[in-house]
Structures are given as C-alpha cells and as structure tokens.
Design an enzyme around this catalytic site. Sequence first.
Site, PDB file in Angstrom:
ATOM      1  N   ARG A 226       0.850  -1.188   0.000  1.00  0.00           N
ATOM      2  CA  ARG A 226       0.000   0.000   0.000  1.00  0.00           C
ATOM      3  C   ARG A 226       0.886   1.239   0.000  1.00  0.00           C
ATOM      4  O   ARG A 226       1.944   1.254   0.643  1.00  0.00           O
ATOM      5  CB  ARG A 226      -0.890   0.032   1.255  1.00  0.00           C
ATOM      6  CG  ARG A 226      -2.108  -0.885   1.198  1.00  0.00           C
ATOM      7  CD  ARG A 226      -3.136  -0.398   0.168  1.00  0.00           C
ATOM      8  NE  ARG A 226      -4.345  -1.195   0.133  1.00  0.00           N
ATOM      9  CZ  ARG A 226      -4.622  -2.131  -0.777  1.00  0.00           C
ATOM     10  NH1 ARG A 226      -3.763  -2.426  -1.735  1.00  0.00           N
ATOM     11  NH2 ARG A 226      -5.776  -2.772  -0.755  1.00  0.00           N
ATOM     12  N   HIS A 274      -0.806  -0.205  -9.960  1.00  0.00           N
ATOM     13  CA  HIS A 274      -1.603  -1.067  -9.066  1.00  0.00           C
ATOM     14  C   HIS A 274      -2.058  -2.336  -9.799  1.00  0.00           C
ATOM     15  O   HIS A 274      -3.244  -2.671  -9.842  1.00  0.00           O
ATOM     16  CB  HIS A 274      -2.807  -0.313  -8.477  1.00  0.00           C
ATOM     17  CG  HIS A 274      -3.306  -0.932  -7.190  1.00  0.00           C
ATOM     18  ND1 HIS A 274      -3.732  -0.184  -6.104  1.00  0.00           N
ATOM     19  CD2 HIS A 274      -3.440  -2.224  -6.810  1.00  0.00           C
ATOM     20  CE1 HIS A 274      -4.121  -1.001  -5.125  1.00  0.00           C
ATOM     21  NE2 HIS A 274      -3.945  -2.256  -5.540  1.00  0.00           N
TER      22      HIS A 274
HETATM   23  C1  GLV Z   1      -5.722  -4.890  -4.079  1.00  0.00           C
HETATM   24  O1  GLV Z   1      -4.958  -4.007  -3.840  1.00  0.00           O
HETATM   25  C2  GLV Z   1      -6.456  -5.637  -3.065  1.00  0.00           C
HETATM   26  O2  GLV Z   1      -6.476  -5.217  -1.912  1.00  0.00           O
HETATM   27  O3  GLV Z   1      -7.042  -6.665  -3.400  1.00  0.00           O
END
Ligand code: GLV
Length: 311
Positions: A226, A274
């Site tokens: 994160r 991401h």
């Molecule tokens: C992606 O970042 C998730 O939390 O699945």
Amino acid sequence: MINALFSAREALWPVYRPILESAFADQGLEVALTNKTDRPETMDYLIYAPAREDDDLSIYPNLKLIQSLWAGPDKLMRNKTLTKPMARMVDPGMTQGMVDYVFGHIMRHHLDVNRFSNAKPGEWLLDWGPSLPADRTVAVLGIGALGMACAQAAHDYGFKVLGWSRTQKDGAPFTCYAGQDGLKTVLEQADIVVTLLPNTPATENLIDGETLSIMKDGAALINPGRGQLIDDDALLAALNSGKIIGATLDVFRIEPLPADHPYWHHPNVLVTPHVASETRPSTACIVVADNMARVERGETALHLIDPDLKY
Ligand code: GLV
C-alpha cells in the site's frame, strides 16, 4: 434459500456470475444471487468490491457476512456504516500473481537492470560483479498469505530471506522477526526490501527517513502493498542520495499517480499502476463459496477482519 448480493463494478458481474453459481453448486449451497435488489433487508451475504467508498451498508441489516473481493480491507474499513463481519480475500490465484510480480522484480534488482537500462550508449559497464542469490538478502515485511508465498519463492530460489511481521511467525524455512528491534535487524541486512503489509495506523510511514537510514547503502525497495507504507519525500531523498538504488512501486497514496509526481520522472523508480496482482475469479469464487458454506454450517468465517487491528 440464501440471498447474496454481488456489489462490484458493473463489468465484473457477467464474469463472476457463472463462476460463483458453479462454486455455490459445488458447495451444495442454494443461493439466489443478484447484482441488484430493491429489498436490501433480505440479503444474507454481500460479495463486495465496491465501485464507491461511501455505500450505505446500514440498508443491509441482516447480513451474515460481507465477503470482500479485495485482499486489503483499508478502503472498506473507512466506511462508517460498516457494522457486520467482513472477510478479506485470500485467493490462491492472487497469491500466485503476487509471487510472479515480486519474484520478477526481485530478479530485476538482483540483475541490476536499472543500471544497464540507464546506461548511456557506449557505456560498457564491465565493473558489474554478478552476485549469486545466496549473496543477496531479501527482506519481506509482512508475512501474511501474500508475503509468505513471496518469501518462500525467494527462499526456494536460493536468496537469503528474512521475514518481519507484527506477530512472530514460526515454522517458516527462513528466519522471521517481529517488533521494532526485529525490524532494525532485518533492514540493516537487506539488499532488497519487499513491503507487503496492510495499511493500518501501525504501518503508516513504516518506511520513513529513520528506517531508510537503517537500510544498507544501495538497497532496493519493492512496494506492492500500500502507498501509505512509505513516506514519499523520505524515499525520494534516499533515491536522490543513492542510498536507495532502485524502487519498484505499484501502489500510491493517490491513484492514479499524478503525472507530475517525481516518481514518474526518477530514473531509478519503476512505477506500475496497481497491477501487482488482482483477485482471479476462477479461484476467488471457490473461496467465497467455501466461506459462505462455513457460515451456513454455523462455523466462523475465515479471514475475518479485526476491527481493532484494521486488517
Ligand atoms: C488490491 O490491492 C487488493 O487489496 O485486493
């Protein structure tokens, strides 16, 4: 009959619907599955990857479980109307994808790819002394389902691996540490640091000026966890001074990462959008159906989020 509402981006419904229905049948569950309801009070389960953060969850007073399709529950936990038990997604498909990403980028740093891709034409870098995996220490911060699998893969390949997590993990084939002292021990030895921790008040800015200063000169960082784990100004300063030789960053405080963010422009930073891994419907639906079957049998659901720990 059990009522389940699939609440996620519109485009996911035709993908998930048949796979969920077949997973329910395999579990012997009779489920009325829908992606829209005008009787929210009748819903027993919410299968959840919301398009928006501010859903009013109080309209579902009878939920037995909210099964998230995401591994990281941080966004969902911010919803003030969340009062029902929620399980995070632990999906073998997502885990495999994460191992691919992390192992691939460990190898990229191991092979000093940044250095060669940044070389000027004619710059023939003969001083490169190729290290073997046994000469490199990989630290994995966060030994949950994802971190454990990545650490295991690096260990199996021959890297020296150190794990670090909130609580001491036993039984891994590599050494694991916990606590602040443990973090220092791990960071001062690591050539490559992987951050796969959840975003909680306890992990915010874990990688800051102080922890970066403990790290070896020339260490590399891979963050598929994160964005909040990293103090961005401190990391940029460490990249600019050469303390940190390279960073592979998949997650950010603001996503999409704004085009003018210095990470995009730094020669030793690789930004990925991401995509390190995502939930794979074919494996995740089995997990959803299994968890619902547990609750129907009166058992506790797996991977319930602890409201105090926030993951
Ligand atoms: C992606 O970042 C998730 O939390 O699945």
